[in-house]
Design an enzyme around this catalytic site. Structure first.
Site, PDB file in Angstrom:
ATOM      1  N   ASN A 114       0.721  -1.310  -0.027  1.00  0.00           N
ATOM      2  CA  ASN A 114       0.043  -0.078  -0.038  1.00  0.00           C
ATOM      3  C   ASN A 114       0.940   1.379   0.101  1.00  0.00           C
ATOM      4  O   ASN A 114       1.651   1.523   1.006  1.00  0.00           O
ATOM      5  CB  ASN A 114      -0.968  -0.149   1.257  1.00  0.00           C
ATOM      6  CG  ASN A 114      -1.669   1.251   1.370  1.00  0.00           C
ATOM      7  OD1 ASN A 114      -1.347   2.386   1.366  1.00  0.00           O
ATOM      8  ND2 ASN A 114      -3.190   0.976   1.737  1.00  0.00           N
TER       9      ASN A 114
ATOM     10  N   HIS B 178       1.077   6.128   2.058  1.00  0.00           N
ATOM     11  CA  HIS B 178       1.698   7.053   2.784  1.00  0.00           C
ATOM     12  C   HIS B 178       2.986   7.552   2.199  1.00  0.00           C
ATOM     13  O   HIS B 178       3.605   8.694   2.830  1.00  0.00           O
ATOM     14  CB  HIS B 178       2.041   6.588   4.430  1.00  0.00           C
ATOM     15  CG  HIS B 178       0.940   6.140   4.968  1.00  0.00           C
ATOM     16  ND1 HIS B 178      -0.191   7.000   5.205  1.00  0.00           N
ATOM     17  CD2 HIS B 178       0.325   5.047   5.330  1.00  0.00           C
ATOM     18  CE1 HIS B 178      -1.208   6.717   5.891  1.00  0.00           C
ATOM     19  NE2 HIS B 178      -0.830   5.475   5.881  1.00  0.00           N
TER      20      HIS B 178
ATOM     21  N   HIS C 251      -5.553   3.669  -1.393  1.00  0.00           N
ATOM     22  CA  HIS C 251      -6.844   4.202  -0.940  1.00  0.00           C
ATOM     23  C   HIS C 251      -7.537   5.509  -1.148  1.00  0.00           C
ATOM     24  O   HIS C 251      -6.289   6.416  -0.810  1.00  0.00           O
ATOM     25  CB  HIS C 251      -6.855   3.951   0.627  1.00  0.00           C
ATOM     26  CG  HIS C 251      -8.118   4.015   1.267  1.00  0.00           C
ATOM     27  ND1 HIS C 251      -8.529   4.090   2.746  1.00  0.00           N
ATOM     28  CD2 HIS C 251      -9.393   4.556   0.896  1.00  0.00           C
ATOM     29  CE1 HIS C 251      -9.748   4.467   3.027  1.00  0.00           C
ATOM     30  NE2 HIS C 251     -10.447   4.577   1.961  1.00  0.00           N
TER      31      HIS C 251
ATOM     32  N   ARG D  28      -9.369   8.354  -0.623  1.00  0.00           N
ATOM     33  CA  ARG D  28     -10.310   8.812   0.432  1.00  0.00           C
ATOM     34  C   ARG D  28     -11.159   9.918   0.082  1.00  0.00           C
ATOM     35  O   ARG D  28     -10.697  10.784  -0.830  1.00  0.00           O
ATOM     36  CB  ARG D  28      -9.636   8.997   1.636  1.00  0.00           C
ATOM     37  CG  ARG D  28      -8.752   7.998   2.064  1.00  0.00           C
ATOM     38  CD  ARG D  28      -8.106   8.249   3.723  1.00  0.00           C
ATOM     39  NE  ARG D  28      -9.542   8.334   4.428  1.00  0.00           N
ATOM     40  CZ  ARG D  28      -9.764   7.515   5.602  1.00  0.00           C
ATOM     41  NH1 ARG D  28      -8.812   6.289   5.550  1.00  0.00           N
ATOM     42  NH2 ARG D  28     -10.551   7.751   6.274  1.00  0.00           N
TER      43      ARG D  28
ATOM     44  N   ARG E  36      -6.877  12.983   1.351  1.00  0.00           N
ATOM     45  CA  ARG E  36      -5.760  13.379   2.291  1.00  0.00           C
ATOM     46  C   ARG E  36      -4.439  13.019   1.856  1.00  0.00           C
ATOM     47  O   ARG E  36      -3.302  13.584   1.916  1.00  0.00           O
ATOM     48  CB  ARG E  36      -5.973  12.990   3.953  1.00  0.00           C
ATOM     49  CG  ARG E  36      -5.949  11.370   3.840  1.00  0.00           C
ATOM     50  CD  ARG E  36      -6.063  11.189   5.400  1.00  0.00           C
ATOM     51  NE  ARG E  36      -7.347  11.184   5.818  1.00  0.00           N
ATOM     52  CZ  ARG E  36      -7.922  10.735   6.974  1.00  0.00           C
ATOM     53  NH1 ARG E  36      -7.201   9.858   7.579  1.00  0.00           N
ATOM     54  NH2 ARG E  36      -8.898  11.041   7.589  1.00  0.00           N
TER      55      ARG E  36
ATOM     56  N   GLU F 112      -8.814   0.722  -2.994  1.00  0.00           N
ATOM     57  CA  GLU F 112      -9.499   0.728  -1.579  1.00  0.00           C
ATOM     58  C   GLU F 112     -10.435   1.897  -1.789  1.00  0.00           C
ATOM     59  O   GLU F 112     -10.121   2.950  -1.904  1.00  0.00           O
ATOM     60  CB  GLU F 112      -8.672   0.790  -0.354  1.00  0.00           C
ATOM     61  CG  GLU F 112      -7.921  -0.324  -0.150  1.00  0.00           C
ATOM     62  CD  GLU F 112      -7.076  -0.081   1.045  1.00  0.00           C
ATOM     63  OE1 GLU F 112      -7.208   0.811   1.748  1.00  0.00           O
ATOM     64  OE2 GLU F 112      -6.237  -1.117   1.399  1.00  0.00           O
TER      65      GLU F 112
ATOM     66  N   THR G  15      -8.607   3.511   8.681  1.00  0.00           N
ATOM     67  CA  THR G  15      -9.457   2.835   8.517  1.00  0.00           C
ATOM     68  C   THR G  15      -9.869   2.063   9.734  1.00  0.00           C
ATOM     69  O   THR G  15      -9.122   1.239  10.510  1.00  0.00           O
ATOM     70  CB  THR G  15      -9.497   1.916   7.236  1.00  0.00           C
ATOM     71  OG1 THR G  15      -9.054   2.446   6.369  1.00  0.00           O
ATOM     72  CG2 THR G  15     -10.990   1.098   7.142  1.00  0.00           C
TER      73      THR G  15
ATOM     74  N   GLU H 164     -11.142  -9.435   2.958  1.00  0.00           N
ATOM     75  CA  GLU H 164      -9.855  -9.015   3.268  1.00  0.00           C
ATOM     76  C   GLU H 164     -10.224  -8.775   4.855  1.00  0.00           C
ATOM     77  O   GLU H 164     -11.038  -8.029   5.396  1.00  0.00           O
ATOM     78  CB  GLU H 164      -9.328  -7.934   2.955  1.00  0.00           C
ATOM     79  CG  GLU H 164      -8.052  -7.353   3.603  1.00  0.00           C
ATOM     80  CD  GLU H 164      -7.355  -6.170   2.877  1.00  0.00           C
ATOM     81  OE1 GLU H 164      -7.270  -6.145   1.639  1.00  0.00           O
ATOM     82  OE2 GLU H 164      -6.537  -5.665   3.524  1.00  0.00           O
TER      83      GLU H 164
ATOM     84  N   HIS I   2      -3.847  -4.679   7.763  1.00  0.00           N
ATOM     85  CA  HIS I   2      -3.974  -3.572   8.572  1.00  0.00           C
ATOM     86  C   HIS I   2      -3.287  -3.659   9.784  1.00  0.00           C
ATOM     87  O   HIS I   2      -3.351  -4.463  10.663  1.00  0.00           O
ATOM     88  CB  HIS I   2      -5.342  -3.283   8.876  1.00  0.00           C
ATOM     89  CG  HIS I   2      -5.497  -1.811   9.475  1.00  0.00           C
ATOM     90  ND1 HIS I   2      -5.892  -0.730   8.433  1.00  0.00           N
ATOM     91  CD2 HIS I   2      -5.454  -1.105  10.604  1.00  0.00           C
ATOM     92  CE1 HIS I   2      -5.956   0.254   9.244  1.00  0.00           C
ATOM     93  NE2 HIS I   2      -5.595   0.284  10.380  1.00  0.00           N
TER      94      HIS I   2
HETATM   95  N1  PXP Z   1      -6.117  -3.138   4.205  1.00  0.00           N
HETATM   96  C1  PXP Z   1      -6.976  -2.238   3.964  1.00  0.00           C
HETATM   97  C2  PXP Z   1      -8.298  -2.366   3.361  1.00  0.00           C
HETATM   98  C3  PXP Z   1      -6.668  -0.980   4.579  1.00  0.00           C
HETATM   99  O1  PXP Z   1      -7.746   0.131   4.489  1.00  0.00           O
HETATM  100  C4  PXP Z   1      -5.249  -0.570   4.760  1.00  0.00           C
HETATM  101  C5  PXP Z   1      -4.833   0.906   5.344  1.00  0.00           C
HETATM  102  O2  PXP Z   1      -5.033   1.681   4.195  1.00  0.00           O
HETATM  103  C6  PXP Z   1      -4.320  -1.780   4.800  1.00  0.00           C
HETATM  104  C7  PXP Z   1      -4.688  -2.768   4.357  1.00  0.00           C
HETATM  105  C8  PXP Z   1      -2.896  -1.364   5.248  1.00  0.00           C
HETATM  106  O3  PXP Z   1      -2.809  -0.959   6.608  1.00  0.00           O
HETATM  107  P1  PXP Z   1      -1.192  -0.520   6.981  1.00  0.00           P
HETATM  108  O4  PXP Z   1      -1.171   0.588   6.368  1.00  0.00           O
HETATM  109  O5  PXP Z   1      -1.661  -0.303   8.458  1.00  0.00           O
HETATM  110  O6  PXP Z   1      -0.282  -1.610   6.518  1.00  0.00           O
END
Ligand code: PXP
Length: 260
Positions: free
Chosen positions: A21, A24, A57, A59, A63, A84, A115, A165, A205
Site C-alpha cells: 500500500n 503514505h 486508498h 479517500r 488526504r 480501496e 480505517t 480481506e 491493517h
Molecule cells: N488493508 C486495508 C483494507 C486498509 O484500509 C489498509 C489501510 O489503508 C491496509 C490494508 C494497510 O494498512 P497499514 O497501512 O496499516 O499496513
C-alpha cells in the site's frame, strides 16, 4: 534416463502474496504540496522488489492519494492495482471509469486517522450487493474488508463478492499477549470458514515485521496488504529493501507454518 515429471506437492504451503500500500508515500507528498515523493515511483520500486500488487486508498477527503494517482499507478507499474474505496456513488462511478483489476470496499469516516474497523456488511447487505454488482459489471474483482465475525461472513455470502480481506487492526493493536492470541484465533477460525464458503481470503491493517508472522502462517490467507510499516522502514532502508524484508518475514512464517 527418463525423469519423472514434477507433480505439485500438496505438503508445500500455498504461496502468500504481498500487496504494498503506497498511500503514505502520498501522505509525505501532500504534506508540502510537492510532486514528490511519487507513489508511482514507489510502486515501481516495490514491484521490482517482489510486491505482487499495489494498493491505494482514494479517500473522500483526498488526504493522500489523488485521483490522478489511480490512472498513473495502473498505467506505469507492472503489477495489478487494488483500489480501496468507500461504497459511495462518486467512488463507484470513478472505479467503473478507471477499471482497476481489483477494488476493496472499506468503511470510511472523515475524522478517523486510518480505517478503523471493517465494513459492516450485515447492516447494509442490499447496498453492498448492489455495489459489488456494479463493480463486477465493470470487470472489477471485489474484496470486502471485514472484521473476523461470523455474522459478517454470513452477510458477505449474500453479496456475491469473491474475496474477503480480514481486518487485522485489533490483532495488531492488542495490548496483551492474551488479547492478541484470542484475536489471532478468531482470525484463523474466520479464515478457515471464509475459505470453506468459497472466498479467497486476504488480510491487512497494522501489520509489521514484529506481528506479521502468525498471520502469514494461517494457510487460508493468500494475500496480505501492508502499507504504513513498509513505508516507515523504507525511510531507513529504501523502498526495495523494505519490501524484500517484509516478503522474507512472510515467506519464513509461511514455510515454518505455525497455525494458531
Ligand atoms: N488493508 C486495508 C483494507 C486498509 O484500509 C489498509 C489501510 O489503508 C491496509 C490494508 C494497510 O494498512 P497499514 O497501512 O496499516 O499496513
Amino acid at each position: 534416463m527418463k525423469h519423472a515429471s514434477p507433480t505439485p506437492d500438496s505438503r508445500l504451503p500455498t504461496p502468500i502474496r504481498l500487496g504494498v500500500n503506497v498511500d503514505h508515500v502520498a501522505t509525505v507528498r501532500q504534506a508540502r504540496g510537492t510532486a514528490y515523493p511519487d507513489p508511482v515511483e514507489a510502486g515501481r520500486l516495490a514491484a521490482g522488489a517482489g510486491a505482487d500488487s499495489l494498493t491505494l486508498h482514494l479517500r473522500e477527503d483526498r488526504r493522500h492519494i489523488q485521483e490522478h494517482d489511480v490512472a498513473r499507478l495502473m498505467k506505469q507499474t507492472p503489477v495489478p492495482v487494488n483500489l480501496e474505496m468507500a461504497a459511495t456513488e462518486p467512488m463507484l462511478r470513478l472505479a467503473a471509469k478507471a477499471r482497476p483489476p481489483c477494488c476493496c470496499l472499506v468503511p470510511e469516516r472523515r475524522r478517523e486517522l486510518t480505517t478503523e474497523g471493517g465494513l459492516d456488511v450485515a447492516s447494509q447487505v442490499q447496498k453492498i450487493t448492489a455495489a459489488c454488482r456494479r463493480l463486477r459489471n465493470a470487470g472489477i474483482t471485489v474484496a470486502l474488508f471485514v472484521d473476523p465475525e461470523p455474522h459478517q461472513l454470513a452477510a458477505a455470502r449474500q453479496t456475491g463478492a469473491p474475496h474477503l480481506e480480514i481486518h487485522t487492526g485489533r490483532y495488531a493493536d492488542a495490548r496483551s499477549i492474551t488479547a492478541r492470541t484470542a484475536e489471532l484465533k478468531r482470525i484463523a477460525r474466520f479464515a478457515r470458514a471464509a475459505q470453506q464458503a468459497g472466498f479467497e481470503v486476504h488480510a491487512g491493517h497494522g501489520l509489521n515485521l514484529d506481528n506479521v508472522g502468525p498471520i502469514a502462517a494461517i494457510p487460508e490467507i493468500v494475500e496480505l496488504n501492508i502499507g504504513h510499516s513498509i513505508v516507515a522502514r523504507a525511510l531507513y532502508l529504501g523502498f526495495p529493501a523494505a519490501v524484500r524484508e517484509m516478503r522474507r518475514a512472510m515467506t519464513a512464517a509461511r514455510t515454518r507454518g505455525r497455525p494458531p
